[in-house]
Enzyme design. Structure first.
Site, PDB file in Angstrom:
ATOM      1  N   SER A 393       0.821  -1.211   0.000  1.00 51.03           N
ATOM      2  CA  SER A 393       0.000   0.000   0.000  1.00 51.03           C
ATOM      3  C   SER A 393       0.856   1.262   0.000  1.00 51.03           C
ATOM      4  O   SER A 393       0.346   2.349  -0.270  1.00 51.03           O
ATOM      5  CB  SER A 393      -0.910   0.026   1.231  1.00 51.03           C
ATOM      6  OG  SER A 393      -0.136   0.076   2.423  1.00 51.03           O
ATOM      7  N   HIS A 414      -4.311  -4.186  -3.746  1.00 53.20           N
ATOM      8  CA  HIS A 414      -4.325  -3.712  -2.362  1.00 53.20           C
ATOM      9  C   HIS A 414      -5.654  -4.065  -1.712  1.00 53.20           C
ATOM     10  O   HIS A 414      -6.659  -3.381  -1.895  1.00 53.20           O
ATOM     11  CB  HIS A 414      -4.081  -2.205  -2.319  1.00 53.20           C
ATOM     12  CG  HIS A 414      -4.065  -1.655  -0.929  1.00 53.20           C
ATOM     13  ND1 HIS A 414      -4.561  -0.410  -0.603  1.00 53.20           N
ATOM     14  CD2 HIS A 414      -3.625  -2.201   0.246  1.00 53.20           C
ATOM     15  CE1 HIS A 414      -4.424  -0.210   0.696  1.00 53.20           C
ATOM     16  NE2 HIS A 414      -3.859  -1.290   1.224  1.00 53.20           N
ATOM     17  N   GLU A 426      -7.922  -2.068  -4.401  1.00 52.37           N
ATOM     18  CA  GLU A 426      -7.301  -1.108  -5.310  1.00 52.37           C
ATOM     19  C   GLU A 426      -6.375  -1.864  -6.258  1.00 52.37           C
ATOM     20  O   GLU A 426      -5.475  -2.582  -5.817  1.00 52.37           O
ATOM     21  CB  GLU A 426      -6.533  -0.051  -4.514  1.00 52.37           C
ATOM     22  CG  GLU A 426      -7.453   0.861  -3.705  1.00 52.37           C
ATOM     23  CD  GLU A 426      -6.714   1.873  -2.855  1.00 52.37           C
ATOM     24  OE1 GLU A 426      -7.151   3.039  -2.809  1.00 52.37           O
ATOM     25  OE2 GLU A 426      -5.701   1.493  -2.223  1.00 52.37           O
ATOM     26  N   ASN A 464      -5.509   5.487   1.351  1.00 49.54           N
ATOM     27  CA  ASN A 464      -4.517   5.917   2.334  1.00 49.54           C
ATOM     28  C   ASN A 464      -4.026   7.338   2.058  1.00 49.54           C
ATOM     29  O   ASN A 464      -3.720   8.093   2.987  1.00 49.54           O
ATOM     30  CB  ASN A 464      -3.333   4.950   2.352  1.00 49.54           C
ATOM     31  CG  ASN A 464      -3.680   3.646   3.047  1.00 49.54           C
ATOM     32  OD1 ASN A 464      -4.743   3.513   3.639  1.00 49.54           O
ATOM     33  ND2 ASN A 464      -2.788   2.672   2.961  1.00 49.54           N
TER      34      ASN A 464
END
Length: 556
Positions: A393, A414, A426, A464
């Site tokens: 990530s 991800h 993701e 994130n």
């Protein structure tokens, strides 16, 4: 008492929503706005027989309650409240919807502080479930009683919440939405992709652009200016162009004449042909590796989990078995299902077990020195044409691919923790990734009954990249305001469609993990808040060791 006559001054997103809710609950409503076009638009949408619309504040004189819902500008609100005190009946209760200003100060400025209270909505009704009733020391009991009555007639639950925590929560959420606009403006990801990623990746009730459209782009822009946060250039431009969100029919999404969202055609970027997947592998024995192995096996894919030692491999399989047993107890699967899933999951310590896999997911520690060795070993044991997926990530997927001899066959997947529950994945392609590999990743995610969102190869991807600066902001605000951790968490979850407050989330993720991710994001977002670094250095890691922002007894 009988239902009061309610006046609304300002028919933007919030004012229109209030008018719709009050009229729908049988109250007599008087709506006033200085823009005749707005009055016509709102009247056309509502068409309620009890609704009187006009553009003269004097029309509000018959009202028992008048709610000002004008733009978030202190001087404007003070002037409006002052005029209402002069023009309305002496016993009319006045409610301000100010979200970033002190209600007691506005009440004093009005000249009739006994008749003024706050009624704050983070979203316009009917989307809002709660209304924050802001009492002041000067307000009469009748004033507070009618404020609560208005909240109920709006279809919301009246909640007492101190003004400052609400203002901090609003500052955090508005700054977060502002960053999403900047991210979209960069072309990194589209509006639909960002909304989907944030809803599914963070468990939000609505994505940031959906929230912006509901609240009103001009409302958010004005509040950001008050808070001293420069609005994103795209946000400024859209406000200037009159694309203000749902109320005008066009914001980041489109809306029909009744204000209902018009679904957008989702343009797929998948151009390749998926490769067949008959067997999968997972490398790693931690929480994420176990969760991904479980998800693959549940989807009917024979899966091999490889760990550093046989003991770790067996412990990982036992953990999956325990997870499946809990699913049986909760009625999600049958015992027969559990046995079938476990039969599809093997575990061991040798990479040779991956030789016949069509895809292998690397899920080891977020450390390139560790991942590089694993990726080289996986590459050496896989057949030609097999796909390698990394769950990183914060590291570069391109850099990960370069540790293999097949960069065209490498892609980022991800997953979010816990993998069996979270629906988002993701998907991160590099400039080398073969279109067929990209198509294979999408097909696999769909087979796992999850939602794929494409991302470019950059630290943090979407979720994130947007989540951790918000958490960092919370730490910074805590250090320079007089609010408490509990107050901020309560304000965020009460006022906005967030499943948990920022400090509970930090404790859940782990303060050390959060700090590590923020450090990775430093080139884009700046260095993490120093108090967070100090807490981690002192051993405050969050829920994992019952020492974090929340007290140990609150971490159950």
């Amino acid at each position: 008492m009988t239902k009061p006559v309610i006046g609304i001054l300002g028919l933007g997103s919030l004012g229109e929503g209030l008018a719709r809710a009050f009229a729908g609950n049988g109250a007599e409503v008087i709506g006033v706005d200085r823009d005749a076009n707005v009055v016509a638009r709102v009247g056309g949408r509502l068409g309620h027989p009890l609704l009187a619309l006009g553009n003269d504040p004097a029309d509000l004189k018959p009202a028992d309650i008048v709610i000002e819902a004008v733009p978030e500008d202190r001087m404007t609100k003070e002037a409006v409240l002052g005029r209402l005190v002069q023009r309305c009946a002496p016993d009319t209760v006045l409610l301000t919807t100010a979200s970033t200003f002190s209600v007691p100060e506005l009440a004093i400025a009005s000249g009739a502080p006994d008749r003024v209270a706050g009624l704050r909505f983070s979203l316009p009704p009917p989307e809002a479930h709660t209304a924050i009733v802001v009492e002041t020391a000067m307000a009469q009991g009748r004033t507070i009683e009618l404020a609560r009555r208005a909240a109920q007639l709006a279809g919301t639950e009246p909640v007492a919440l101190a003004g400052r925590p609400f203002e901090v929560a609003t500052a955090l959420v508005y700054a977060w939405m502002n960053r999403t606009v900047a991210l979209a403006a960069e072309g990194y990801a589209g509006v639909e992709e960002i909304d989907t990623a944030m809803r599914l990746g963070c468990g939000l009730g609505r994505g940031p652009f959906e929230l912006l459209d509901l609240i009103g782009l001009d409302t958010v822009r004005n509040a950001l200016t008050v808070l001293g946060v420069p609005p994103a250039g795209l946000l400024e431009r859209m406000v200037t162009e009159g694309r203000l969100g749902r109320k005008t029919g066009h914001g980041f999404h489109r809306y029909d004449g009744a204000g209902a969202r018009v679904p957008a055609d989702r343009v797929t970027s998948v151009t390749g042909t998926p490769r067949e997947i008959t067997r999968a592998g997972v490398v790693g024995s931690g929480t994420m590796a176990r969760g991904i192995a479980e998800v693959l096996a549940v989807a009917g894919i024979p899966t091999t989990l490889v760990a550093r030692t046989v003991d770790k491999a067996e412990a990982a399989r036992d953990a999956v078995a325990g997870s499946l047993a809990r699913s049986v107890r909760k009625g999600r699967i049958t015992e027969e299902d559990r046995l079938g899933i476990l039969a599809r999951l093997t575990a061991g310590a040798g990479y040779t077990g991956l030789a016949d896999c069509d895809v292998v997911v690397e899920a080891v520690a977020e450390d390139m020195s560790v991942k590089s060795g694993v990726l080289r070993a996986v590459d050496a044991h896989l057949r030609p044409g097999a796909v390698i997926a990394t769950t990183t990530s914060s590291l570069s997927v391109t850099d990960c691919a370069e540790h293999t001899g097949r960069p065209r066959d490498v892609i980022g997947l991800h997953f979010f923790n816990p993998a069996p529950v979270m629906r988002l994945v993701e998907v991160v392609s590099t400039r080398h990734t073969d279109p067929d590999v990209h198509a294979t990743a999408h097909a696999l995610v769909a087979r796992l009954r999850k939602t794929a969102v494409d991302c470019a190869d950059r630290t943090g991807f979407i979720v994130n990249f947007l989540l951790f600066p918000y958490l960092d902001d919370a730490v910074r605000l805590l250090a320079r305001t007089d609010v408490t951790v509990a107050e901020v968490d309560t304000a965020v979850t009460t006022a906005y469609p967030f499943p948990m407050g920022p400090f509970t989330l930090l404790d859940t993720i782990g303060l050390d993990v959060s700090l590590a991710i923020m450090d990775m994001l430093t080139p884009f977002q700046g260095a993490p808040a120093e108090p967070l670094r100090q807490l981690v250095a002192a051993g405050h890691l969050g829920r994992k060791n019952r020492r974090g922002f929340r007290m140990a007894g609150q971490m159950e």
